[in-house]
Enzyme design. Structure first.
Site, PDB file in Angstrom:
ATOM      1  N   SER A   1       0.848  -1.189   0.000  1.00 56.88           N
ATOM      2  CA  SER A   1       0.000   0.000   0.000  1.00 56.88           C
ATOM      3  C   SER A   1       0.886   1.242   0.000  1.00 56.88           C
ATOM      4  CB  SER A   1      -0.908   0.030   1.232  1.00 56.88           C
ATOM      5  OG  SER A   1      -1.620   1.256   1.311  1.00 56.88           O
TER       6      SER A   1
ATOM      7  N   TYR B   1      -2.028  -0.158  10.155  1.00 57.82           N
ATOM      8  CA  TYR B   1      -2.069  -0.585   8.742  1.00 57.82           C
ATOM      9  C   TYR B   1      -0.792  -0.150   8.026  1.00 57.82           C
ATOM     10  CZ  TYR B   1      -3.821  -1.179   3.974  1.00 57.82           C
ATOM     11  OH  TYR B   1      -3.980  -1.563   2.666  1.00 57.82           O
TER      12      TYR B   1
END
Length: 267
Positions: free
Chosen positions: A129, A142
């Site tokens: 990501s 995250y």
């Protein structure tokens, strides 16, 4: 001969888009899901696999090799979102996220490497990501799990070069998928000191996903990487400003970059 591809988390979102595009290009694709019976109408086989359960990884990899005799491309796509003030996220949820986003891909890689060594070829693509390149407010866990996978890939690449096994990262920005619905949200506590800022940031994050790019862009990127003789270490796919944010982090002083992020999230 068609290349054989395994996509973890291939039942929806980015994984599904990649799989459907690759079968159009004559790849033999296997996807996975924790609940494969829900996806009987899938355009490619969906096998049972939970990246947190190593026995399911080993069983699925063995099944594919028995069926096809080889495994050419592995796409570590299965992942989970998580949001919340780090102070208020239960430890069990932090560990659960790392089990899915970090340890899960490691165990998938370990399961496929013996076959790829026998073949003396193979490509592993880790879907990370853009959030993994920076610590984002209320997405810190995250960011950390995806950033850890980015660094792991850098090390793994060097260890695997002698076996002609290639590995790369693909970091997507915000895409229009169902990840927001499936992520763990630390609850908005009425008496929390973070109530307003976390609530506002949560709404902003959900809006980014709702207005995100088409997952087919990731499919095109992955297809191009598969057909690249020597893939780069890192790829980024997404809106220009999301990719440019990584460049800014490299060139700006830390405090200036931090201020930009805080302004963006209205903190």
């Amino acid at each position: 001969m068609s290349k054989v591809v395994l996509i973890t988390g291939g039942s929806s979102g980015i994984g599904k888009s990649i799989g459907e595009y690759l079968i159009q290009k004559d790849f033999k694709v296997y996807g996975t899901s924790r609940n494969p019976d829900r996806y009987k109408d899938s355009k490619f086989p969906i096998l049972a696999l939970d990246v947190k359960e190593n026995n399911t990884i080993l069983t699925t990899v063995r099944t594919i090799i028995e069926n096809e005799g080889r495994l050419d491309v592995v796409i570590n796509n299965a992942g989970a979102g998580i949001t919340g003030p780090i102070e208020e996220i239960p430890e069990v949820e932090i560990k659960n996220n790392f089990e899915t986003n970090f340890f899960g891909p490691i165990n998938v890689i370990k399961a496929v490497l013996p076959q790829m060594r026998v073949q003396q070829s193979g490509l592993i693509i880790n879907i990370t990501s853009i959030a993994g390149y920076m610590g984002l407010p209320y997405r810190g866990v995250y960011s950390a799990s995806k950033g850890a996978l980015e660094l792991l890939t850098e090390a793994f690449r060097m260890e695997l070069k002698g076996f002609n096994i290639k590995m790369t990262n693909v970091a997507p920005g915000d895409f229009a998928t169902n990840i927001a619905a499936g992520r763990y949200h630390a609850p908005l506590l009425e008496n929390s000191p973070y109530k307003k800022t976390y609530g506002d940031t949560l709404n902003l994050m959900d809006a980014h996903v709702d207005n995100g790019s088409n997952p087919n862009l990731m499919a095109l990127a992955v297809y191009k990487i598969i057909n690249t003789q020597n893939p780069k270490v890192h790829y980024k796919v997404g809106e220009f400003m999301q990719k440019f944010s990584i460049v800014l982090k490299r060139i700006l002083p830390d405090k200036v970059y931090e201020k930009l992020l805080m302004n963006h999230y209205k903190l």
